[in-house]
Design a protein around this motif. Sequence first.
Motif, PDB file in Angstrom:
ATOM      1  N   ILE A 173      41.535  86.086  99.823  1.00  0.00           N
ATOM      2  CA  ILE A 173      41.265  85.310  98.229  1.00  0.00           C
ATOM      3  C   ILE A 173      39.545  85.090  99.576  1.00  0.00           C
ATOM      4  CG2 ILE A 173      41.308  83.578  96.761  1.00  0.00           C
ATOM      5  CD1 ILE A 173      43.775  84.161  97.096  1.00  0.00           C
TER       6      ILE A 173
ATOM      7  N   LEU B  56      42.357  86.931  91.159  1.00  0.00           N
ATOM      8  CA  LEU B  56      42.450  85.538  90.350  1.00  0.00           C
ATOM      9  C   LEU B  56      42.591  85.117  89.045  1.00  0.00           C
ATOM     10  CD1 LEU B  56      39.088  84.212  91.388  1.00  0.00           C
ATOM     11  CD2 LEU B  56      41.066  84.520  92.707  1.00  0.00           C
TER      12      LEU B  56
ATOM     13  N   VAL C 231      42.168  79.023  94.802  1.00  0.00           N
ATOM     14  CA  VAL C 231      41.248  79.408  93.974  1.00  0.00           C
ATOM     15  C   VAL C 231      40.585  78.452  93.682  1.00  0.00           C
ATOM     16  CG1 VAL C 231      41.436  80.536  92.142  1.00  0.00           C
ATOM     17  CG2 VAL C 231      43.165  80.800  93.712  1.00  0.00           C
TER      18      VAL C 231
END
Length: 382
Positions: free
Chosen positions: A226, A238, A261
């Motif tokens: 990520i 995402l 995230v």
Amino acid sequence: MDSASLEPLQHSFGNLRVNNANVDINGNGRSSSLTWNGSSTGVLPSLDSTDRFLARQDRIIELAILEESSKHLQALILMKDPRITKLIFEGVIDNIFQLMISQYGRYLFQKILELKDEDMLQRIVEKLTLSDRNIIYNASIDRYGSYSVKKLIKVLQKSPLVSEIVKSLASSFWDLMINQTGHYAIMECLDILDSQRNDLLYVEAIDKWLKLATDERGFVALNNFIVRIKGSRRDQLLEQICEQVVFLSQHPDGHFVVQCVLGLQIPAFIQKICYELRGYYVKLSMQKGGSHLVEKCLKSSGLVHVVQEFLQSNQLVQLARNQYGNYVLQTALKEAMKTSGPLHESLVMKLRSCENLRELNHGYGRHILSLIATPILPLNKA
């Protein structure tokens, strides 16, 4: 290097000798003018005994995986005589996997790659990818083979050949990502190749991210993925994570992905996550993993969503006395204080008005009681 230390090569190639620190390839006294320390004073002679080399090429791979003889072979590669290099290469190409996963052989493999000979690189890639055995995968999960694969990717980064390596890695994406060693080959691609060359890996991540996010080994690799993914595929990934944020936030492994995230500090996705978690903040705050996630939300632009839920809750005393919740509430009070807005004052008043406030005199609640009993001074800014 003396004659004794060259013995392993002499056994394999009967025509190697050392004369005055120079390599005598032919055994006829006409030595190479390139010394073992790498200095060059002339032109390499022709090989009169090529057939003798070829007759013993089956021994090269045996020598390549032994420490001292591997060093000798590397020294021969450094001479950059195309005839010697070709003989060594032909001796190892059919056993390239064995070379890649060898503790000492991998260094010879790297030296061959550093020559950047297009024909050799083409043959290496074909050998590694045109096989049902998935050699790239097996090398990537090996302790030493992983270094070999990463070196191959680095050397090929500007070559069309790297696409074949990426394709091979993508075909074993799941197995590599949950392997402690294997996922490093994928990370190497993400670190040094552009988005276009990595697209197959991006597609695989988007397809398998949820399975990875809920795997005790996979979530770590997914988080590493990520923070490296780029371009429009990143937003696509995402977005999908945000759609599953309520489920992930309550999963023992998945909450780490949500935290990752949030750590990207992308305002749009922070807002999406914090908005989706409304109604779950109190519950999450009393869970081991969830409490860390809520604290991440409090330290982001999503602070207001969390505090507003606390203000509407009738479980603040319970939260304050919880082994995890009290830390979340402490963070809420301190972060709200930094905003210089009404959130902090409202939260303090809410806590002071609780009917069971006296219950905070014991256990974890004392931490909260001390914060609402005295003013919280703002942190000094440098």
